[in-house]
Structure formats: C-alpha cells, structure tokens
Design a protein around this motif. Structure first.
Motif, short mmCIF file in Angstrom:
data_model
loop_
_atom_site.label_atom_id
_atom_site.label_comp_id
_atom_site.label_asym_id
_atom_site.label_seq_id
_atom_site.Cartn_x
_atom_site.Cartn_y
_atom_site.Cartn_z
N GLU A 170 -0.48 7.86 2.28
CA GLU A 170 -0.79 6.93 3.41
C GLU A 170 -0.59 5.70 2.95
N CYS A 171 -0.15 4.60 4.05
CA CYS A 171 -0.09 3.20 3.90
C CYS A 171 -1.18 2.61 3.35
N PRO A 172 -1.22 1.86 2.38
CA PRO A 172 -2.41 1.14 2.00
C PRO A 172 -2.96 0.21 3.04
N TRP A 173 -2.25 -0.57 3.83
CA TRP A 173 -2.44 -1.27 4.88
C TRP A 173 -3.13 -0.29 6.16
N LYS A 174 -3.99 -0.89 6.73
CA LYS A 174 -4.64 -0.01 7.94
C LYS A 174 -4.41 -0.54 9.14
N CYS A 175 -3.33 -0.58 9.74
CA CYS A 175 -3.12 -1.41 11.18
C CYS A 175 -3.84 -0.83 11.98
#
Length: 318
Positions: free
Chosen positions: A60-65
């Motif tokens: 999973e992408c480490p940024w949480k949009c």
C-alpha cells in the motif's frame, strides 16, 4: 462501526481517521497483477496506440489520501514478484501493443513497493515497447527516475497526482504536497526529457459546489503550465469509507457526468496538451439513463480525437 467525528486538522490524525473508516481489502495475490487490459490512447503525435495496461499488486502507498481506494488491492510483494506479474500479464495479452502502462496503487519509485533489485528485469520486459508509463508521488521524483529511464530503450512518462490547485483542499485531502512540490517534480521531469501525466479530481472534497468548476479549470491550467503533456480527469467517488462520511457531512458531493464533460471541453480549449476523461465506472455519474450511453460514447470518442463534439441533446441536462 466508527463514530462520526469531525475531519481532523493534523495530517497524522487525518491518516488515522481515513484508515479507521476502511472496509475489507480484496483478495489479491503477489504473483499476479490484480487487473490488466488493452486500451487505445491518442499519443502526442496524433497516432492511436494500443496500450497494455497492468495494475501491479504490491504494498500500500505510504500516503493516505482521503479519496483513495487503491489500498483495496494491495499485498506485500517480495523481490522478483513484480517482474513475474508483468511477464505473466504480457504473456496473456497476445497483442501488438506499443505502449506499456505500469500502475501500482502507489509509486513506482517507492522501493518498498517496487524493489530496486527488480528494475533490470522490469526494464528487460519493457524493452519491446516504444513508450512506458509509470506513476509516482511527486515527493519521490528525483534521480531514481533518471536511472530507470536510462535502463529502457523507449521513452518514459511519469503520471503524478496534483488532484487540485486549491491549496486548502489539497492540504486537507492529505496528499502531503503543495502545488510548488508538484511544479518542481514536473519541471524536473520535463527538464530531463521525461513526459508528465497529471491526475486531477473532478469533484474535490472541501470545495463548495459553486466553486468546483472554476477550481477545476484553474487546476487544468496549472497542470499544463507546470509542463504536463497529459491531463487525466478522474471523477471522485464514494465507497472507501472516508468519502462516504464526507458525503454525509456535506463536505463532498459526487460529480455528474456533465461536470466531466465540461472540464474536458475546457481543457481542449486551452490547446496545451491532451486531456483524457476517465470513463471507468462512468455510468454511476450519469445525469439520466436516457442519454447516458450516448454521452459516454461521446467522451470516449473525444479521448481519441482530442476534439470537442457537439453536446448530446437531452431534456435532462444542459
């Protein structure tokens, strides 16, 4: 059931708020891309190319949009898994595609998602294609991109999410970038002869309905001014938990197909680059059932022609 609470002001608290509202992930395998298909796309010179599009399965992408739902199809991928996914997908295509699009629920240059030790084999698999498109968060655009670009014989394009040029909304959606961060990344890429594709949201949370169209037009202008070759317009949708709560709180309204049409028409008028309307699951944004199919066909034709067609006449919408 998570209690309804105000959307947090601090980025770290927002990330926690977003994750707490998620549902279950989809079952995926690190040995197989979670989606793949052939699409047609107009290239910079006007040619219509076949594009082999592969959605890779990795972390999973480490940024949480707040609007993201790509986390649903993620699983850790050990070294060697990504090349195997690409090889397997390409073997199943049986096509003469000349463009390869590698999307991965995050950033290609996030070494936790795509191990750097896999780059040589990925580059070998990219060799038959004249153009390769990958996606990356603007904060990860640096010398690593140039290193990978030198490994492939074809040209490289990097797709990045600007999402919106509205500074307050961009901060609140938890992208963790500023417009200046995006401009820096885009100019770095263009300065090194790497094409830029920009994702923009149609229907941005935290922007009033009356301000949506003006801000989207300004965002398209900003993307092209930064050096984008392509602007891809993505309708924002509910379904990831966080967006459903923002909808219930009145901080988000799903866009209509008309909004997507108007934004694409405006982008064409700038004559600054290609503008693609994302038509995946577009039926859910239809203003009415009578004219939906005809209007979807119009968007798809315009994606290929890059020319405005007359609007479909229907009493339901302007």
């Amino acid at each position: 059931m998570i209690a309804t609470t105000a959307y947090p002001e601090k980025a770290s608290d927002r990330s926690r708020w977003i994750v707490e509202r998620r549902g279950a992930k989809n079952p995926v395998s690190p040995d197989r891309a979670y989606a793949q298909f052939i699409e047609r796309e107009r290239m910079e010179g006007g040619r219509i190319a076949e594009v082999a599009t592969i959605f890779l399965t990795n972390r999973e992408c480490p940024w949480k949009c707040v609007m993201c739902d790509l986390w649903r199809n993620t699983a850790p991928a050990a070294p060697g898994a990504i090349p195997r996914q690409i090889q397997r997908a390409l073997a199943e295509f049986h096509t003469g595609a000349t463009v390869l699009k590698l999307y991965n629920s995050g950033s290609f240059f996030d070494e936790g998602a795509i191990p750097k030790c896999d780059w040589p084999e990925i580059a070998r698999l990219c060799a038959p294609f004249e153009h390769v498109i990958v996606e990356c968060h603007p904060k990860l655009v640096d010398g690593r991109v140039l290193e990978f670009a030198r490994m492939i014989p074809g040209t490289l394009e990097v797709a990045m999410g600007l999402e919106t040029a509205n500074l307050q909304a961009l901060e609140k959606i938890n992208k963790r970038i500023t417009v200046e961060d995006f401009v820096r990344a885009a100019q770095f890429l263009r300065g090194n002869k790497i094409a830029v594709r920009t994702f923009l949201l149609v229907g941005v949370p935290f922007i009033s309905v009356i301000e949506q169209a003006p801000w989207l037009e300004r965002s398209i202008e900003s993307a092209f001014a930064a050096g984008s070759n392509v602007v891809a317009l993505i309708p924002t949708r509910t379904g990831n938990g966080a967006m459903d709560e923002l909808l219930a709180r009145g901080e988000f309204v799903e866009p209509r197909m008309t909004d997507l049409q108007s934004a694409q028409d405006y982008g064409f008028g700038l004559n600054a680059g290609r503008v693609f309307a994302d038509t995946w699951d577009i039926e859910r944004f239809a203003d009415c059932g009578k004219c939906a199919d005809e209007r979807i066909s119009r968007l798809e034709r315009m994606n290929l022609s890059q020319r405005v067609e007359a609007r479909v006449e229907c009493a339901c919408v302007a």
